[in-house]
Design an enzyme around this catalytic site. Structure first.
Site, mmCIF file in Angstrom:
data_model
loop_
_atom_site.group_PDB
_atom_site.id
_atom_site.type_symbol
_atom_site.label_atom_id
_atom_site.label_comp_id
_atom_site.label_asym_id
_atom_site.label_seq_id
_atom_site.Cartn_x
_atom_site.Cartn_y
_atom_site.Cartn_z
ATOM 1 N N LYS A 77 0.844 -1.200 0.000
ATOM 2 C CA LYS A 77 0.000 0.000 0.000
ATOM 3 C C LYS A 77 0.879 1.249 0.000
ATOM 4 O O LYS A 77 0.634 2.182 -0.765
ATOM 5 C CB LYS A 77 -0.924 -0.005 1.224
ATOM 6 C CG LYS A 77 -2.075 -1.006 1.084
ATOM 7 C CD LYS A 77 -2.824 -1.248 2.379
ATOM 8 C CE LYS A 77 -3.762 -2.432 2.235
ATOM 9 N NZ LYS A 77 -4.322 -2.933 3.493
ATOM 10 N N GLN A 122 -4.500 -2.180 10.042
ATOM 11 C CA GLN A 122 -4.263 -3.443 9.341
ATOM 12 C C GLN A 122 -4.648 -4.613 10.249
ATOM 13 O O GLN A 122 -4.189 -4.715 11.386
ATOM 14 C CB GLN A 122 -2.782 -3.548 8.926
ATOM 15 C CG GLN A 122 -2.467 -4.766 8.100
ATOM 16 C CD GLN A 122 -3.169 -4.773 6.738
ATOM 17 O OE1 GLN A 122 -3.204 -3.778 6.036
ATOM 18 N NE2 GLN A 122 -3.755 -5.906 6.376
ATOM 19 N N ASP A 145 -11.258 2.431 4.522
ATOM 20 C CA ASP A 145 -11.541 1.011 4.252
ATOM 21 C C ASP A 145 -13.050 0.782 4.102
ATOM 22 O O ASP A 145 -13.469 -0.251 3.587
ATOM 23 C CB ASP A 145 -11.038 0.132 5.422
ATOM 24 C CG ASP A 145 -9.682 -0.499 5.130
ATOM 25 O OD1 ASP A 145 -9.340 -0.634 3.941
ATOM 26 O OD2 ASP A 145 -8.991 -0.865 6.090
#
Ligand code: NDP
Length: 305
Positions: A77, A122, A145
């Site tokens: 990312k 994460q 997200d």
């Protein structure tokens, strides 16, 4: 496409593919190859162009613990963000220092920082912490997200002015870029997770598909799948779907990704599906790259909308 409205307002467009790309097939078959890597790179190009005249979006990823796969995901990312000239920062917290209090305090600090547009926690978090409490603490305006219950709810009610989860959003962009018809299609989604299967089903319905959800308790999965014009598989089971599950000419999207013992990658869909499907996403190079591209888009929307 209704779910793309917010992105379009920020200047993004569905990538226009050349006739060569649209007609590309898996070697030796008539099955079209849905090139997610290419569509993702075209979304990256748009990010790179748009950011020249807008404030630079910034993502902060919280990487708690030492999970090796998470290190790779977060690394990928941050490479992609650098590549599109977006800012990103990874805050690493060792397992020994990962407590509910320390992670909640960190999220609160990032929520209050106007220079941070998107926050990503994460997963998985170390077992010692309450993962839901940490992720649910992210401010809605920074939930790039799209995992907050608020965003699951607004997606279910058809409010596309909010964040959409990156993987299903990327699948919709891929299908639109290839002109795969969704309206009126019989769509089967295999998998009902909160981050892929469920939002995928809502997005397909928003484009007027008739959607069937399948899961581990579904009876006669092959027969259900064979009804699909569009089969989207997010079951997390290597090679679950083979050619006997697929109606000739159907479009198959393989969200699954697995590293086998020999180091190679495979999806939830067996390669023999190419012998019957009309179109298929490869693994790697299908849905995975689009997930990161849509994270860039969501972070841009957090900064610009
Ligand atoms: P989850 O494990 O959270 O959910 C899996 C779903 O599949 C469940 O709903 C489960 O049913 C269903 N399922 C499991 N086994 C079967 C079976 N034999 N037949 C039918 N349904 C079954 O997985 P995720 O949704 O998080 O991820 C799915 C896959 O997608 C994984 O391989 C993951 O790595 C990959 N992934 C890829 C991404 C990308 O960017 N390419 C992003 C996110 C995920 P039940 O509810 O009954 O248990």
């Amino acid at each position: 496409m209704r779910c793309f409205k917010r992105a379009a307002e920020a200047g993004f467009v569905i990538p226009a593919l050349s006739p060569e790309v649209l007609g590309k097939t898996f070697p030796g078959t008539q099955c079209r190859l849905l090139d997610g890597k290419l569509v993702a790179s075209m979304m990256h190009d748009q990010c790179r162009t748009l950011v020249k005249s807008k404030p630079q979006p910034k993502l902060v990823a919280i990487l708690a613990g030492e999970d090796p796969a998470s290190q790779v995901y977060v690394g990928n990312k941050s490479k992609t963000f650098a590549n599109v000239n977006f800012a990103s920062e990874t805050i690493r917290i060792p397992s020994s220092e990962s407590t509910d209090a320390s992670l909640l305090a960190l999220v609160d600090k990032l929520n209050a920082n106007p220079g941070v547009h998107g926050i990503l926690v994460q997963l998985p978090l170390p077992a010692s912490v309450n993962a839901a409490a940490i992720t649910n603490r992210i401010a809605p305006a920074k939930d790039v997200d799209g995992f907050l219950p608020l965003h699951a709810g607004t997606l279910a009610t058809g409010d596309f002015g909010r964040f959409l989860p990156c993987t299903p959003f990327g699948v919709m962009v891929l299908l639109a870029a290839y002109g795969i018809p969704i309206a009126g299609s019989r769509t089967v989604v295999v998998g009902r997770s909160n981050i892929v299967g469920k939002p995928m089903s809502f997005l397909a319905q928003s484009e007027d598909a008739t959607v069937t959800m399948a899961h581990s308790r579904t009876k006669d999965l092959p027969a259900i799948c064979r009804e699909a014009d569009l089969l989207i598989v997010a079951a997390g089971k290597p090679n679950l779907i083979n050619r006997d599950f697929v109606k000739p000419g159907a479009t198959v999207v393989d969200v699954g990704i697995h590293r086998l013992a020999d180091g190679t990658l495979c999806g939830d869909v067996n390669a023999n599906v190419r012998e019957v499907a009309g179109a298929l996403t490869p693994v790697p190079g299908g849905v995975g790259p689009l997930t990161i591209a849509m994270l860039c888009v969501n972070t841009a929307l957090a900064a610009w909308n």
